[in-house]
Motif scaffolding. Sequence first.
Motif, PDB file in Angstrom:
ATOM      1  N   SER A 166     -57.848 -18.565 -29.414  1.00 43.06           N
ATOM      2  CA  SER A 166     -56.107 -17.792 -28.895  1.00 43.06           C
ATOM      3  C   SER A 166     -56.484 -16.784 -28.139  1.00 43.06           C
ATOM      4  CB  SER A 166     -56.065 -17.637 -30.732  1.00 43.06           C
ATOM      5  OG  SER A 166     -55.077 -15.961 -30.651  1.00 43.06           O
ATOM      6  N   ALA A 167     -57.810 -15.573 -26.938  1.00 45.13           N
ATOM      7  CA  ALA A 167     -57.518 -15.434 -26.649  1.00 45.13           C
ATOM      8  C   ALA A 167     -57.363 -15.901 -25.506  1.00 45.13           C
ATOM      9  CB  ALA A 167     -58.922 -14.140 -26.587  1.00 45.13           C
ATOM     10  N   ILE A 168     -58.365 -17.141 -25.023  1.00 41.76           N
ATOM     11  CA  ILE A 168     -58.182 -17.961 -23.799  1.00 41.76           C
ATOM     12  C   ILE A 168     -56.717 -18.227 -23.901  1.00 41.76           C
ATOM     13  CG2 ILE A 168     -59.168 -19.520 -22.619  1.00 41.76           C
ATOM     14  CD1 ILE A 168     -61.762 -19.216 -24.303  1.00 41.76           C
ATOM     15  N   ALA A 169     -56.573 -18.928 -24.832  1.00 36.72           N
ATOM     16  CA  ALA A 169     -54.794 -19.360 -24.952  1.00 36.72           C
ATOM     17  C   ALA A 169     -53.724 -18.373 -24.161  1.00 36.72           C
ATOM     18  CB  ALA A 169     -54.367 -19.849 -25.960  1.00 36.72           C
ATOM     19  N   ASN A 170     -54.209 -17.232 -24.924  1.00 35.33           N
ATOM     20  CA  ASN A 170     -53.103 -16.070 -24.864  1.00 35.33           C
ATOM     21  C   ASN A 170     -52.807 -15.788 -23.432  1.00 35.33           C
ATOM     22  OD1 ASN A 170     -50.853 -13.876 -25.913  1.00 35.33           O
ATOM     23  ND2 ASN A 170     -53.243 -12.386 -24.614  1.00 35.33           N
ATOM     24  N   THR A 171     -54.110 -15.159 -22.838  1.00 37.56           N
ATOM     25  CA  THR A 171     -54.261 -15.270 -22.066  1.00 37.56           C
ATOM     26  C   THR A 171     -54.059 -16.481 -20.396  1.00 37.56           C
ATOM     27  OG1 THR A 171     -56.553 -14.144 -21.885  1.00 37.56           O
ATOM     28  CG2 THR A 171     -56.080 -14.197 -19.578  1.00 37.56           C
ATOM     29  N   GLN A 172     -54.121 -17.224 -21.088  1.00 31.23           N
ATOM     30  CA  GLN A 172     -53.265 -18.384 -19.890  1.00 31.23           C
ATOM     31  C   GLN A 172     -51.841 -18.692 -20.204  1.00 31.23           C
ATOM     32  OE1 GLN A 172     -55.566 -22.113 -20.013  1.00 31.23           O
ATOM     33  NE2 GLN A 172     -57.579 -20.808 -19.718  1.00 31.23           N
ATOM     34  N   GLY A 173     -51.184 -18.187 -21.333  1.00 29.09           N
ATOM     35  CA  GLY A 173     -49.479 -18.267 -21.228  1.00 29.09           C
ATOM     36  C   GLY A 173     -49.462 -19.459 -22.238  1.00 29.09           C
ATOM     37  N   LEU A 174     -50.594 -20.469 -22.947  1.00 26.08           N
ATOM     38  CA  LEU A 174     -50.214 -21.827 -23.286  1.00 26.08           C
ATOM     39  C   LEU A 174     -49.648 -21.146 -25.189  1.00 26.08           C
ATOM     40  CD1 LEU A 174     -53.495 -22.983 -23.335  1.00 26.08           C
ATOM     41  CD2 LEU A 174     -51.370 -23.651 -22.113  1.00 26.08           C
ATOM     42  N   LYS A 175     -48.344 -21.887 -25.453  1.00 25.12           N
ATOM     43  CA  LYS A 175     -47.449 -21.580 -26.476  1.00 25.12           C
ATOM     44  C   LYS A 175     -47.468 -22.751 -27.574  1.00 25.12           C
ATOM     45  CE  LYS A 175     -45.596 -18.377 -25.159  1.00 25.12           C
ATOM     46  NZ  LYS A 175     -45.790 -16.956 -25.782  1.00 25.12           N
ATOM     47  N   ASP A 176     -48.162 -22.723 -28.647  1.00 29.65           N
ATOM     48  CA  ASP A 176     -48.475 -24.248 -28.973  1.00 29.65           C
ATOM     49  C   ASP A 176     -47.091 -24.570 -30.616  1.00 29.65           C
ATOM     50  OD1 ASP A 176     -47.752 -21.729 -31.226  1.00 29.65           O
ATOM     51  OD2 ASP A 176     -49.081 -22.232 -32.833  1.00 29.65           O
ATOM     52  N   ILE A 177     -45.732 -23.709 -29.852  1.00 31.62           N
ATOM     53  CA  ILE A 177     -44.433 -24.608 -30.695  1.00 31.62           C
ATOM     54  C   ILE A 177     -43.409 -24.614 -29.044  1.00 31.62           C
ATOM     55  CG2 ILE A 177     -42.097 -24.742 -32.109  1.00 31.62           C
ATOM     56  CD1 ILE A 177     -44.248 -23.148 -33.678  1.00 31.62           C
ATOM     57  N   ASN A 178     -43.083 -25.220 -28.365  1.00 31.76           N
ATOM     58  CA  ASN A 178     -41.531 -25.021 -28.164  1.00 31.76           C
ATOM     59  C   ASN A 178     -40.674 -25.905 -28.847  1.00 31.76           C
ATOM     60  OD1 ASN A 178     -39.757 -25.865 -25.725  1.00 31.76           O
ATOM     61  ND2 ASN A 178     -41.004 -28.021 -24.428  1.00 31.76           N
ATOM     62  N   THR A 179     -40.422 -23.892 -28.248  1.00 28.56           N
ATOM     63  CA  THR A 179     -39.069 -22.608 -29.088  1.00 28.56           C
ATOM     64  C   THR A 179     -37.406 -23.963 -28.272  1.00 28.56           C
ATOM     65  OG1 THR A 179     -38.801 -20.862 -27.679  1.00 28.56           O
ATOM     66  CG2 THR A 179     -39.823 -21.011 -30.309  1.00 28.56           C
ATOM     67  N   ASP A 180     -37.488 -24.482 -27.300  1.00 30.11           N
ATOM     68  CA  ASP A 180     -36.017 -25.520 -26.500  1.00 30.11           C
ATOM     69  C   ASP A 180     -35.777 -26.558 -27.494  1.00 30.11           C
ATOM     70  OD1 ASP A 180     -35.970 -23.512 -24.593  1.00 30.11           O
ATOM     71  OD2 ASP A 180     -36.990 -23.938 -23.259  1.00 30.11           O
ATOM     72  N   THR A 181     -37.488 -26.848 -27.380  1.00 31.16           N
ATOM     73  CA  THR A 181     -37.332 -28.328 -28.513  1.00 31.16           C
ATOM     74  C   THR A 181     -37.485 -28.354 -29.806  1.00 31.16           C
ATOM     75  OG1 THR A 181     -39.083 -28.895 -27.571  1.00 31.16           O
ATOM     76  CG2 THR A 181     -37.921 -29.924 -26.424  1.00 31.16           C
ATOM     77  N   MET A 182     -38.057 -27.146 -30.284  1.00 25.66           N
ATOM     78  CA  MET A 182     -38.656 -27.358 -31.553  1.00 25.66           C
ATOM     79  C   MET A 182     -39.800 -27.751 -31.868  1.00 25.66           C
ATOM     80  SD  MET A 182     -37.580 -24.418 -32.462  1.00 25.66           S
ATOM     81  CE  MET A 182     -37.450 -24.108 -34.286  1.00 25.66           C
ATOM     82  N   LYS A 183     -40.934 -28.330 -30.822  1.00 28.60           N
ATOM     83  CA  LYS A 183     -41.802 -29.442 -30.914  1.00 28.60           C
ATOM     84  C   LYS A 183     -43.075 -28.309 -30.854  1.00 28.60           C
ATOM     85  CE  LYS A 183     -39.214 -33.104 -31.459  1.00 28.60           C
ATOM     86  NZ  LYS A 183     -39.180 -33.621 -32.698  1.00 28.60           N
ATOM     87  N   ILE A 184     -43.989 -28.868 -32.047  1.00 28.20           N
ATOM     88  CA  ILE A 184     -45.693 -28.099 -32.006  1.00 28.20           C
ATOM     89  C   ILE A 184     -45.741 -28.833 -30.445  1.00 28.20           C
ATOM     90  CG2 ILE A 184     -47.592 -28.462 -33.080  1.00 28.20           C
ATOM     91  CD1 ILE A 184     -45.922 -27.626 -35.364  1.00 28.20           C
ATOM     92  N   THR A 185     -46.832 -28.316 -29.392  1.00 27.63           N
ATOM     93  CA  THR A 185     -47.362 -28.740 -28.496  1.00 27.63           C
ATOM     94  C   THR A 185     -48.728 -28.646 -28.525  1.00 27.63           C
ATOM     95  OG1 THR A 185     -47.139 -26.953 -26.840  1.00 27.63           O
ATOM     96  CG2 THR A 185     -45.483 -28.948 -26.987  1.00 27.63           C
ATOM     97  N   LEU A 186     -49.583 -28.760 -29.839  1.00 30.69           N
ATOM     98  CA  LEU A 186     -51.036 -28.740 -29.248  1.00 30.69           C
ATOM     99  C   LEU A 186     -51.945 -29.893 -28.923  1.00 30.69           C
ATOM    100  CD1 LEU A 186     -51.994 -26.344 -32.783  1.00 30.69           C
ATOM    101  CD2 LEU A 186     -52.478 -26.250 -30.166  1.00 30.69           C
ATOM    102  N   ASN A 187     -51.373 -30.417 -28.756  1.00 33.03           N
ATOM    103  CA  ASN A 187     -52.164 -32.124 -29.156  1.00 33.03           C
ATOM    104  C   ASN A 187     -52.517 -32.665 -26.826  1.00 33.03           C
ATOM    105  OD1 ASN A 187     -53.825 -34.250 -29.043  1.00 33.03           O
ATOM    106  ND2 ASN A 187     -52.320 -35.934 -29.656  1.00 33.03           N
ATOM    107  N   THR A 188     -52.177 -31.157 -26.000  1.00 27.74           N
ATOM    108  CA  THR A 188     -52.549 -30.962 -24.405  1.00 27.74           C
ATOM    109  C   THR A 188     -53.605 -31.502 -23.751  1.00 27.74           C
ATOM    110  OG1 THR A 188     -51.718 -29.193 -24.411  1.00 27.74           O
ATOM    111  CG2 THR A 188     -50.091 -30.413 -25.197  1.00 27.74           C
ATOM    112  N   ASP A 189     -54.007 -31.325 -22.815  1.00 25.84           N
ATOM    113  CA  ASP A 189     -54.797 -31.129 -22.021  1.00 25.84           C
ATOM    114  C   ASP A 189     -55.392 -30.018 -22.021  1.00 25.84           C
ATOM    115  OD1 ASP A 189     -55.800 -34.073 -21.677  1.00 25.84           O
ATOM    116  OD2 ASP A 189     -54.443 -34.461 -19.968  1.00 25.84           O
TER     117      ASP A 189
END
Length: 461
Positions: free
Chosen positions: A214-237
């Motif tokens: 979570s700390a690493i993702a926060n530093t890199q600006g990764l979001k687990d939810i795309n609020t434009d599409t309301m899709k969960i986006t965790l299964n990514t490279d």
Amino acid sequence: MMRSKWIRKALLVLLCGVLFTGCSSASTKETEQRSSLKIMYADEAYFFMQYGDLFAMQYPDIDIEVITTNSIYSEDPQDYNKAFADFIEEKQPDVVMLSLDNYEKFAAEGKLLELDTLIERDKYDIGSIYPALIEILKKKGDGKLYGLAPSFYGNALFYNADLFAKYGVEVPHDGMTWQEIIDTARRFPTDGDEKTRIYGFGSDYGMSMEELASAIANTQGLKDINTDTMKITLNTDSWKQVYKLAKDAIDSGTIYNPKDGGFQGGTLEDYYQSQVFLMGRSAMTTGRSHLLSNIKNAKNTLKDYNPFQVGIVAGPADPAEPDKSRDININELSAIRANSPNVDAAWEFLKFVNGEPFAKIKSKSLNNGLLSRMGYSKEYDGVSLDAFYKLQPNLDGASSLDNDKIPQSFYSQYRPIVDRELKLVEEKKKSIEEALQTIEQEGQAVLDKAVKDEAPKKNDE
């Protein structure tokens, strides 16, 4: 001499008697010049300790009434944001203390007074305020300034210079990424008892794989939810790489991750002993400036404390933008309510608590974060604080207005799915890829239902 003083007093009384109307007018004018100010704050006593007493000394003709926000929390509202907005509408404070999220929403709704005109009118100097804060406030205000904050919190990378020297490891530098931090941490030994050994990296209470990810993702600006599409986006490279980095770091034994969960209560000494960086048993940690206060207090409290040389560098940073940070948080942001009848008095308050004389007085402690006025929080207990002012804000990603799209009921159902799947990864019963795929699939079903259930409520508002 006594006779002379008596004569002067008699003449003064006679003068007021002859010019009764004039003296009365002066008294009335003085009364008319007094003004009042309603300020919203969490606690009245703490407000006067932090701001009010100093302000009253400078502005004795402004009477302050503190509108405490305790009732919002005590009533435990289902929708805190609505309760907060209703509270302001009911109490009508002149000065409102806001989180950055509320600041953005209130500015967009026209509920705050624009400050740019007042700043220009009074030639109020904002040039020595940390530029990152002004940039954040203007970004959240759609290019305009609606509030100011005398202090802020920022994250930095702390290191134990003595341990680096002992093991011949090169000390950290500004802008280190999490990959570099973890690689550096691995250069320290991992042997020994959990209660006495050293660690390459350790936070206050330890870090699980999920917390580190979570700390690493926060530093890199990764979001687990795309609020434009309301899709969960965790299964990514990108997410897979984050979890792999975190898992490998935990598995290597270089990260402090106590089996008992760390400090579970006890004496102040027990608390200090559980803090591995503070006790000189961790080469690095990330934290805010108050860590220096804790170290100083431990020195003064523990009989057998072994002090060490502390260094601080800017970071952790996103490898894509090493000169920026997503972890600059504004503290006690004050703004003027748009329809305030006491704008002049409210503006005097904002000018004072964000001004240089106030910063000079507050520069001796770190009890409320770092000062926004640069040049005053230079060092603490011999340690330079420059690192906290080096990075610029990274303002990408979803705003608080976007995050409002996510129903509050969602997270209570989503969290157990995440916890279950990541535990299976830690127990080596599932791969990271399999776990993220399951979280995304099951989580999406929960999100879709929460959005559907929330729709009628929004239509009723």
